[in-house]
Scaffold this active site. Structure first.
Site, PDB file in Angstrom:
ATOM      1  N   TYR A   1       6.376   0.615   1.396  1.00  0.00           N
ATOM      2  CA  TYR A   1       6.558   0.601  -0.247  1.00  0.00           C
ATOM      3  C   TYR A   1       8.155   0.880  -0.433  1.00  0.00           C
ATOM      4  CZ  TYR A   1       5.337   2.840  -4.629  1.00  0.00           C
ATOM      5  OH  TYR A   1       5.233   3.102  -5.876  1.00  0.00           O
TER       6      TYR A   1
ATOM      7  N   THR B   1       1.147   7.594  -8.184  1.00  0.00           N
ATOM      8  CA  THR B   1       0.515   7.775  -9.286  1.00  0.00           C
ATOM      9  C   THR B   1      -0.509   9.065  -9.043  1.00  0.00           C
ATOM     10  OG1 THR B   1       0.607   5.502  -9.511  1.00  0.00           O
ATOM     11  CG2 THR B   1      -1.017   6.585 -10.964  1.00  0.00           C
TER      12      THR B   1
ATOM     13  N   LYS C   1       4.313  -2.971  -0.309  1.00  0.00           N
ATOM     14  CA  LYS C   1       4.383  -3.078  -1.603  1.00  0.00           C
ATOM     15  C   LYS C   1       5.489  -3.289  -2.242  1.00  0.00           C
ATOM     16  CE  LYS C   1       2.819   0.047  -5.502  1.00  0.00           C
ATOM     17  NZ  LYS C   1       2.388   1.357  -5.916  1.00  0.00           N
TER      18      LYS C   1
ATOM     19  N   ILE D   1      -0.714  -3.327  -6.210  1.00  0.00           N
ATOM     20  CA  ILE D   1      -1.277  -2.177  -6.022  1.00  0.00           C
ATOM     21  C   ILE D   1      -0.878  -1.431  -7.410  1.00  0.00           C
ATOM     22  CG2 ILE D   1      -1.052   0.317  -5.041  1.00  0.00           C
ATOM     23  CD1 ILE D   1      -0.292  -1.140  -2.500  1.00  0.00           C
TER      24      ILE D   1
END
Length: 292
Positions: free
Chosen positions: A133, A45, A161, A203
């Site tokens: 992740y 992001t 994540k 997250i």
């Protein structure tokens, strides 16, 4: 610091595309005031793919400087080259970050053994806590629960994540790891269900514009107050969904600007500004969530 609502922070830029420190401070102050548990700087992001290595390091260090110990900072350090990921991670060894978020290698699509060796190599070269992740929709690579379990045996790999949106992954991973291994959702729309199944937080992209609400949602869920958590989540659901109406972080940067959290919604190519149709959709989602 690794539980609750952790924001995947956008990277604010000025009209010329340079990093906007003034808006970065404004965003950080907003998250401190709203109860955000931690900030991930320069993750997906945060437009890691369009920042130079120097800028990547600068944004993480500025986030540390501007947060001034008020909120923990996690550095995004993923790369599809193991040596590059190791270098990024080691860069922050003594910086003050509380950990690193490292995405599975993208585009080159390694095997499960390749994934294991990649993350083991990173962990062996840094004492920083590492959060794996997994986001196959972006990387083309899915790290399966048995591989996660092997990595969980490494001391400083502390959690994952999980952004597949597949809720069965929670129980599949839980069955294979110790209780202290952290499971964090990477999908806002299913985060509440993820937490109810045993996850410890999210997250979040949505937290960029609904920080207080996401912190409250996670707190309610952690306390077992799922009725109130679901009511809040239902109000936020259009936002969870419409912030991906166009490729992220296009909609969320527009939303941050619309709420006055940063000066512009500038992105770098190949990301392009939110379309008129998209702006109408996102504005309505912000209104439905009670934010506009």
């Amino acid at each position: 610091m690794f539980t609750g609502s952790i924001v995947a922070l956008v990277t604010p830029m000025d009209e010329k595309g340079a990093i906007d420190r003034v808006s970065l401070k404004k965003l950080i102050d907003y998250h401190v005031a709203s109860g955000t548990a931690a900030i991930v700087a320069v993750g997906t992001t945060g437009e890691t793919s369009t920042l130079s290595h120097e800028e990547h390091g600068d944004v993480v260090m500025w986030t540390l400087e501007l947060s001034d110990g008020r909120v923990p900072v996690i550095a995004g350090t993923g790369a599809n080259s193991t040596s590059e990921a190791v270098s990024l991670t080691r860069r922050f060894n003594d910086s003050g970050v509380v950990g690193c978020l490292s995405v599975t290698p993208y585009y080159n699509r390694p095997s499960q053994e390749g994934l294991f060796q990649h993350f083991r190599a990173i962990a062996e070269r840094s004492d920083l806590p590492q959060i794996l992740y997994n986001v196959p929709a972006r990387t083309g690579c899915d790290m399966l629960p048995p591989t996660v379990a092997r990595l969980a045996e490494i001391k400083n790999i502390i959690g994952i994540k999980e952004a597949t949106g597949n809720l069965s992954r929670v129980s599949q991973i839980q069955e294979l790891v110790n209780d202290d291994f952290l499971l964090l959702s990477g999908d806002d729309a299913s985060a509440l269900d993820f937490i109810q199944l045993g996850g410890k937080g999210v997250i979040s992209v949505t937290a960029n514009v609904a920080a207080k609400e996401m912190a409250q949602l996670c707190a309610l869920a952690a306390d077992g107050n799922y009725a109130d958590a679901r009511r809040l989540n239902q109000r936020l659901m259009p936002l969870h969904q419409k912030l991906f109406f166009e490729p992220s972080p296009i909609p969320v940067k527009w939303a941050c600007k619309a709420l006055g959290l940063m000066a512009t919604d500038t992105l770098r190519l190949p990301m392009t500004p939110l379309t008129r149709a998209g702006s109408r959709v996102v504005r309505q989602a912000l209104t439905d969530a009670g934010l506009l």
